[in-house]
Design an enzyme around this catalytic site. Structure first.
Site, PDB file in Angstrom:
ATOM      1  N   GLN A 177      44.199 -24.980  74.917  1.00 48.30           N
ATOM      2  CA  GLN A 177      44.944 -25.711  73.142  1.00 48.30           C
ATOM      3  C   GLN A 177      44.571 -26.538  72.962  1.00 48.30           C
ATOM      4  O   GLN A 177      44.974 -27.230  71.643  1.00 48.30           O
ATOM      5  CB  GLN A 177      46.324 -24.843  73.210  1.00 48.30           C
ATOM      6  CG  GLN A 177      47.193 -24.558  72.345  1.00 48.30           C
ATOM      7  CD  GLN A 177      46.092 -23.363  71.777  1.00 48.30           C
ATOM      8  OE1 GLN A 177      46.319 -23.201  70.633  1.00 48.30           O
ATOM      9  NE2 GLN A 177      46.198 -22.500  72.927  1.00 48.30           N
ATOM     10  N   ASP A 192      45.656 -28.424  81.889  1.00 45.90           N
ATOM     11  CA  ASP A 192      45.460 -26.703  81.120  1.00 45.90           C
ATOM     12  C   ASP A 192      45.082 -27.406  79.111  1.00 45.90           C
ATOM     13  O   ASP A 192      46.162 -27.875  78.673  1.00 45.90           O
ATOM     14  CB  ASP A 192      45.890 -26.227  81.132  1.00 45.90           C
ATOM     15  CG  ASP A 192      45.588 -24.804  80.400  1.00 45.90           C
ATOM     16  OD1 ASP A 192      44.420 -24.519  79.169  1.00 45.90           O
ATOM     17  OD2 ASP A 192      46.157 -23.560  79.813  1.00 45.90           O
ATOM     18  N   CYS A 241      50.937 -14.875  75.807  1.00 52.63           N
ATOM     19  CA  CYS A 241      50.610 -14.643  77.260  1.00 52.63           C
ATOM     20  C   CYS A 241      51.822 -16.095  77.741  1.00 52.63           C
ATOM     21  O   CYS A 241      51.685 -16.630  78.335  1.00 52.63           O
ATOM     22  CB  CYS A 241      49.674 -15.527  77.363  1.00 52.63           C
ATOM     23  SG  CYS A 241      48.767 -14.254  77.502  1.00 52.63           S
ATOM     24  N   HIS A 295      51.531 -20.770  79.602  1.00 53.82           N
ATOM     25  CA  HIS A 295      50.247 -20.089  79.212  1.00 53.82           C
ATOM     26  C   HIS A 295      50.547 -19.233  80.512  1.00 53.82           C
ATOM     27  O   HIS A 295      50.729 -20.220  81.702  1.00 53.82           O
ATOM     28  CB  HIS A 295      49.038 -20.111  79.138  1.00 53.82           C
ATOM     29  CG  HIS A 295      48.246 -19.329  78.494  1.00 53.82           C
ATOM     30  ND1 HIS A 295      47.375 -18.034  79.376  1.00 53.82           N
ATOM     31  CD2 HIS A 295      47.977 -18.980  77.245  1.00 53.82           C
ATOM     32  CE1 HIS A 295      47.351 -17.212  78.879  1.00 53.82           C
ATOM     33  NE2 HIS A 295      46.789 -17.485  77.679  1.00 53.82           N
ATOM     34  N   LYS A 301      37.888 -21.040  71.793  1.00 50.71           N
ATOM     35  CA  LYS A 301      39.038 -21.442  70.727  1.00 50.71           C
ATOM     36  C   LYS A 301      38.129 -23.460  70.302  1.00 50.71           C
ATOM     37  O   LYS A 301      38.987 -23.331  69.622  1.00 50.71           O
ATOM     38  CB  LYS A 301      40.363 -22.238  71.958  1.00 50.71           C
ATOM     39  CG  LYS A 301      40.890 -21.054  72.426  1.00 50.71           C
ATOM     40  CD  LYS A 301      42.153 -21.282  72.985  1.00 50.71           C
ATOM     41  CE  LYS A 301      42.468 -19.719  74.071  1.00 50.71           C
ATOM     42  NZ  LYS A 301      43.718 -19.825  74.160  1.00 50.71           N
TER      43      LYS A 301
HETATM   44  C1  LIG Z   1      44.345 -20.234  75.433  1.00 49.91           C
HETATM   45  C2  LIG Z   1      44.621 -20.198  76.841  1.00 49.91           C
HETATM   46  C3  LIG Z   1      44.604 -19.979  77.533  1.00 49.91           C
HETATM   47  C4  LIG Z   1      43.810 -19.349  78.292  1.00 49.91           C
HETATM   48  O1  LIG Z   1      42.145 -19.309  78.360  1.00 49.91           O
HETATM   49  P1  LIG Z   1      41.674 -18.062  78.311  1.00 49.91           P
HETATM   50  O2  LIG Z   1      39.998 -18.254  77.855  1.00 49.91           O
HETATM   51  O3  LIG Z   1      42.061 -16.305  77.871  1.00 49.91           O
HETATM   52  O4  LIG Z   1      41.056 -18.083  80.140  1.00 49.91           O
HETATM   53  C5  LIG Z   1      45.165 -20.845  79.130  1.00 49.91           C
HETATM   54  N1  LIG Z   1      46.525 -21.542  78.400  1.00 49.91           N
HETATM   55  C6  LIG Z   1      45.991 -22.119  76.928  1.00 49.91           C
HETATM   56  C7  LIG Z   1      47.727 -22.925  76.926  1.00 49.91           C
HETATM   57  C8  LIG Z   1      45.409 -21.152  76.324  1.00 49.91           C
HETATM   58  O5  LIG Z   1      45.892 -21.719  75.211  1.00 49.91           O
END
Ligand SMILES: *Cc1c(COP(=O)(O)O)cnc(C)c1O
Length: 413
Positions: free
Chosen positions: A210, A207, A371, A130, A233
């Protein structure tokens, strides 16, 4: 496992759907079919009620007041931190830093690493990140003269682990990778990524934005250095997230922002910083968000991550099978290890046009680059239509999507 929810196995999706008021609404005269869960999840009533309860009964600033309301708010906020600690299986509660979300957590770490890196050091990113797990590191490299290396991927949307091994060297300081790709749904082999990075002497940030809606990560078992996630999320509100960091790293990292709450003592000559976690939580935080993040995590645990995984896998298999029956439809991201995200295109039709038509039928999907422009560049496409499923979705809704896609194809093809 926490079980504040009333749900018991077997998994009862109709009962679960009643927890989400928004799922009762109509869009453009049709029942809402919400398939944009990878962008943000919907909010169960227990979380909405907890927000109302906070603002109705004990809204106050935390860690500062001696008065009752402030103490109640502080207690609830710190209890929520402990809930997150248990959920992620961190060794200590103060390793859980409240952030405004995944993006904030990544920037906090990237900014801190600026004081550790020198020219010629290397950092490694994956090809399927992302933007929020790319741009902060590019900024870090610009600031320090470190070099950004990229783990390539194959057409299934899987990282090439041999190439990764070759990138690792004594120059590697940090590796950052998502646990699950938001654009393709691939579950990355982060255990292996972490182990190999550590062998080369590098730290790892995962990260988990997701991944956390679908699986329950164990940060100690993973031995990960940093793990970030967003509440929105995971059935929680926007504007709140969490950064897990190993205590040793959090002690070494300089603070990201200066202000109230993060100090031990301030004079005009010198300021000493507060200990963890306050060192990284300058200013008045999202108190309500922090408290209800814990409520959302309880809710998910009440349903049970095993149930969620199993049911979502069923949805993914069904949707993949049904969508592939549409002639000219191509799915991007076909790894065997994936979660309930389907990115697709119809031959000769722009994803945006499909998104517009299915919205007229009440179906919310995401269109565009999600993104993750480097992934789109890899496939040489402008974007995809992305349908992402949550545990409150149904096969009937998938049928509605497939019918809508066929209709779009008939209209546009
Ligand atoms: C949604 C997402 C982000 C960004 O998250 P925010 O809540 O917008 O800061 C970063 N990495 C992944 C894999 C995502 O799905």
């Amino acid at each position: 496992m926490t079980t504040t929810s009333t749900h018991t196995t077997p998994f009862d999706v109709e009962k679960i759907r009643k927890d989400f008021p928004i799922l009762q609404r109509q869009v453009n005269g049709n029942p809402l079919v919400y398939f944009d869960n990878a962008a943000t999840s919907q909010t169960p009533k227990v979380v909405i009620d907890a927000i109302v309860d906070y603002y109705s009964r004990y809204n106050a600033n935390i860690h500062r007041g001696v008065h009752t309301l402030s103490q109640e708010a502080t207690d609830a906020y710190e209890k929520s931190r402990i809930k997150l600690q248990k959920h992620f299986n961190a060794a200590k509660a103060h390793e859980m830093i409240f952030t405004s979300g995944t993006t904030h957590g990544i920037n906090l770490v990237a900014n801190g690493f600026a004081s550790f890196l020198k020219k010629g050091d290397e950092v490694i990113v994956s090809a399927m990140e992302h933007h929020s797990n790319i741009v902060p590191w590019q900024m870090l490299c610009e600031k320090t003269g470190a070099i950004l290396r990229v783990i390539p991927m194959n057409t299934e949307g899987e990282l090439l682990m041999d190439a990764y091994e070759e990138l690792l060297s004594e120059k590697t300081r940090l590796v950052f990778c998502n646990h699950i790709s938001n654009a393709l749904g691939t579950i990355n082999p982060i255990e292996e990524i972490i182990e190999k990075a550590h062998r080369a002497g590098a730290a790892v940030l995962v990260d988990g934005a997701q991944a956390c809606p679908h699986i329950k990560p164990d940060v100690q078992a993973l031995d990960v250095d940093f793990y970030v996630a967003s509440a929105h999320k995971m059935c929680g509100p926007t504007g709140i997230g969490v950064l897990y960091g190993k205590e040793k790293w959090l002690n070494e990292l300089p603070p990201y922002q200066g202000g109230g709450e993060m100090i031990a003592e301030v004079t005009f000559e010198k300021t000493t910083y507060a200990g963890l976690p306050h060192k990284f939580e300058a200013g008045t935080p999202n108190i309500c968000g922090g408290i209800v993040f814990g409520v959302a995590v309880d809710y998910l645990n009440g349903i049970g991550f095993e149930n969620i995984e199993e049911y979502e896998h069923e949805l993914l298999a069904y949707a993949t099978k049904e969508l592939l029956k549409v002639e000219g439809l191509k799915i991007y991201g076909t790894s065997k290890h994936k979660t309930s995200v389907i990115s697709f295109n119809l031959e000769g039709i722009h994803p945006y046009d499909i998104g517009t038509i299915v919205d007229k039928l009440g179906i919310a999907v995401r269109t565009g680059h999600h993104c993750a422009q480097p992934i789109m560049d890899y496939y040489k496409i402008p974007g995809t239509v992305r349908a992402s499923f949550a545990f409150y979705n149904t096969k009937e809704e998938i049928d509605a999507l497939v019918a809508a896609v066929k209709k779009a194809k008939a209209m546009l093809g």
